[in-house]
Design an enzyme around this catalytic site. Structure first.
Site, PDB file in Angstrom:
ATOM      1  CD  GLU A  50      -3.029   1.240   2.057  1.00 30.95           C
ATOM      2  OE1 GLU A  50      -3.924   2.059   1.818  1.00 30.95           O
ATOM      3  OE2 GLU A  50      -3.130   0.341   2.900  1.00 30.95           O
ATOM      4  CB  CYS A 247      -7.534   3.113   3.359  1.00 29.61           C
ATOM      5  SG  CYS A 247      -8.049   2.111   4.775  1.00 29.61           S
ATOM      6  CG  ASN A 398      -9.036  -2.052   1.509  1.00 29.55           C
ATOM      7  OD1 ASN A 398      -8.189  -2.926   1.554  1.00 29.55           O
ATOM      8  ND2 ASN A 398      -9.164  -1.147   2.458  1.00 29.55           N
ATOM      9  CD  GLU A 399      -9.623  -2.827   6.799  1.00 30.93           C
ATOM     10  OE1 GLU A 399      -8.708  -3.516   7.263  1.00 30.93           O
ATOM     11  OE2 GLU A 399      -9.688  -1.585   6.953  1.00 30.93           O
TER      12      GLU A 399
END
Length: 683
Positions: A50, A247, A398-399
């Protein structure tokens, strides 16, 4: 690996009490070498990249000039005029008559008279790391507007303006923009150099696309990557590379999301955007953190190929970061997505519907795998990669968590699987390893039709004890249905998001204990990756991290060496392990897993105890073991041990020979240690 040290040395370092503990009765461990179980996937241990902590710009992507095209919202970020611009009549960013519509801003400098101060300086990314005797290529676009000025003086400077390299660049004689280039070779190594550009005479000059790039890149590629950082990745022999985040995939808002189509093609035409980590944490405020996209999706695919890893891109599912705006793309029920021809900013809509995000996924698969005759496959070929990248996995979101994610995931998955049925889809279980949102996602995803979910991505950041306590997390998971991707994990000694976290041995050995459970359950845990991957020592936002670096050097943390030992010894098939008296894995702070690696038996043992632990290992069914095995040991009696730029291998693996007697191995595990025993079959 460092030079072999003796086991006696480790024991003596632990003190008299540890040495006396050798007289304790050994723990008996039986590895059923003749009963191999499920295959260990090649993807079991991989990497999560990331762009946080200056991991891309200022890190893996080695461009030395910050804001090289003056396209950031603060157009002179990273630049300042010498002595406040006292020798300059004009010092401003303009747009009239730009060199390119894709890069509409440029810098105009006007000097009334020749002066050594009629110029500007770029600060780089916490400075510019340059090495003595190595070549650095300066390129820029220039336009001479007025006056007799003939040259631009180019200087790499160190402390107090000391010259490290200097040259002069002849300015264009015509009226239009022209590309210029020269090579600088520093006379000394310096971690925080700066670039100075000075008008060598009176006149007006326009500048744009100012780049200073090392010639020494990974595989010596133009626009290549920083070689020492890539080598650290390659040395892990990772099974996959997940990118580009995290993120940043989501963005604070949808307009700020990561759009892969904006990161391919001509580097000069890639539009920078704010990095959502730049002001996320008050304790690490970094307002100069942007994404230039010099490192884009093509480069990620190329990096995956270089290090032998399966590419795993993560795409936005129509949701901005739920910790920020939580903005949602509308659920449109218009016609299903169709073919999409490449076009500049073809999907940067003000109010994109879910179909736009689905189409991005379909187009990415065509870019990665499509033939030269396809619109997006032709883009890949034009960038210099005729062969497909053979993309097998895509992460959908992603999350994310909650009903908003699940209602978007299903149509996204159906559309991708309808056109690319062989692609494995990775879904999100949210940011936590338990709780109501985790349970909702797990239940929903497991009830979807077969094939719509390939892997469920579970994340866990927790204190070291959590990892030791949860080494058996997957022992009782369902053996059918979607597999598991342990997509982000790391032990945080001071709690999640605490800036006081450090990469201690306590964190790393606890991760090792947990990883024995991942390996023992490799029939359902198909992928696992520590996160985050990189951090700049002068520009981080999040700790802990796997690899730390400055502008010249890098080192692996104790967690890095844990990952390396597991990855290089992951084997090919799981072997059953039995502890004496029916003890469970992790009981009395002993954690064990075993695999077959072709003809070898590989046993991983974690001793989370302050004293040595004797073990008696029986290799059941192994009829022709060699007489000598190898132990790879990572051990420290001080659980707060860390590595650093000054002591990069303060804690690193050591090796020693071990005697094998038939099917038996008698061995004493050092205090607080990870030991890999590799027992080859006799040839």
């Amino acid at each position: 690996m460092r030079a072999t040290i003796s086991l006696l040395g480790l024991l003596l370092a632990a003190g008299p009490l540890a040495v006396r503990a050798q007289s304790a009765a050994p723990t008996r461990i039986t590895v059923q070498a003749d009963k191999p179980g499920a295959a260990v996937p090649k993807t079991l241990f991989g990497l999560f990249f990331e762009d946080i902590n200056f991991a891309a710009d200022g890190g893996l992507y080695p461009e030395l000039v910050k804001n090289k095209s003056f396209e950031l919202p603060e157009p002179l970020l990273g630049w300042h005029a010498l002595k406040g611009g006292a020798a300059l009549e004009t010092y401003q960013v303009r747009t009239e008559g730009a060199a390119s519509p894709a890069s509409p801003h440029y810098l105009r400098l006007t000097a009334k008279a020749a002066s050594p101060d009629a110029g500007i300086i770029n600060e780089g990314f916490r400075g510019m790391g340059v090495k003595q005797g190595e070549d650095y290529t300066l390129t820029l676009l220039a336009r001479r507007v007025a006056g007799p000025v003939q040259q631009l003086r180019v200087v790499l400077e160190g402390d107090k303006g000391a010259t490290l390299a200097e040259s002069r660049l002849a300015l264009p004689t015509g009226a239009g923009w022209q590309p210029l280039t020269l090579t600088l070779r520093p006379t000394a190594t310096f971690a925080k150099a700066r670039l100075r550009l000075v008008l060598d005479g009176a006149g007006t000059v326009d500048l744009d696309a100012v780049s200073l790039y090392p010639k020494a890149t990974w595989q010596n590629r133009p626009n290549g990557l920083r070689p020492d950082l890539v080598q650290l990745l390659k040395d892990l022999q990772p099974g996959f590379l997940r990118f580009p985040g995290g993120c940043i995939v989501e963005g604070r808002t949808l307009s700020n999301r990561y759009q892969w189509k904006e990161t391919i093609g001509d580097v000069a035409s890639r539009q920078p955007i704010i990095n959502r980590w730049n002001t996320e944490f008050a304790h690490r405020f970094t307002p100069d953190y942007y994404q230039s996209f010099g490192l884009g999706f093509f480069e990620y695919f190329q990096l995956s190929e270089d290090i032998g890893a399966e590419p795993l891109p993560i795409l936005n599912v129509g949701m901005a970061c739920q910790y920020n705006s939580a903005e949602l793309a509308p659920m449109s029920h218009a016609a299903a997505p169709g073919p999409s021809a490449p076009a500049p900013h073809d999907h940067a809509q003000d109010d994109p519907s879910l179909e736009v995000f689905i189409q991005d996924a379909l187009d990415l698969l065509e870019f990665a795998n499509g033939p030269a005759s396809s619109p997006w496959g032709a883009k890949r070929v034009a960038m210099g990669h005729p062969a497909p990248f053979n993309l097998k996995y895509i992460g959908v979101g992603n999350e994310q968590w909650g009903p908003q994610y699940l209602e978007r995931y299903e149509p996204f998955a159906r559309a991708v699987k309808a056109k690319y049925p062989q692609v494995q889809l990775v879904s999100s279980a949210g940011p936590s390893p338990d709780g109501a949102n985790f349970d909702l996602a797990t239940r929903f995803l497991r009830e979807l039709p077969t094939g719509l979910v390939g892997l469920i991505d579970e994340h866990y950041y927790a204190k070291p004890e959590w990892f030791r306590q949860n080494a058996g997390r997957y022992d009782n998971y369902p053996r059918t249905g979607p597999k598991i991707f342990a997509g982000e994990y790391a032990a945080h000694p001071e709690g999640i998001g605490n800036s006081k976290n450090r990469n201690t041995w306590d964190a790393a050995i606890s991760e090792a204990a947990f990883m024995t459970g991942l390996e023992r359950n490799a029939d359902i845990v198909q992928m696992a990756s520590y996160a985050p991957l990189f951090a700049h020592v002068d520009a981080w936002q999040w700790v802990p991290d796997l690899i730390w670096f400055d502008n010249l050097q890098a080192y692996g943390t104790p967690s890095y060496y844990v990952q390396k030992l597991f990855s290089l010894n992951k084997g090919t098939q799981i072997l059953p392990v039995q502890l004496s008296a029916g003890a469970k894995n992790g009981q009395d702070n002993l954690y064990v897993s075993a695999v077959a690696d072709k003809a070898d038996v590989v046993v991983k043992l974690v001793n989370y105890a302050a004293t040595p632990r004797p073990v008696q290992l029986t290799l059941s069914g192994l009829k022709r073991a060699a007489k000598t095995a190898q132990a790879q040991i990572l051990a420290a009696t001080d659980l707060q041990t860390e590595n650093s730029l000054q002591q990069p291998q303060k804690l690193a693996p050591v090796t020693q020979p071990v005697t094998v007697a038939g099917q038996q191995v008698s061995y004493t595990l050092p205090p607080y240690s990870l030991t890999i025993l590799r027992i080859p079959a006799r040839k």
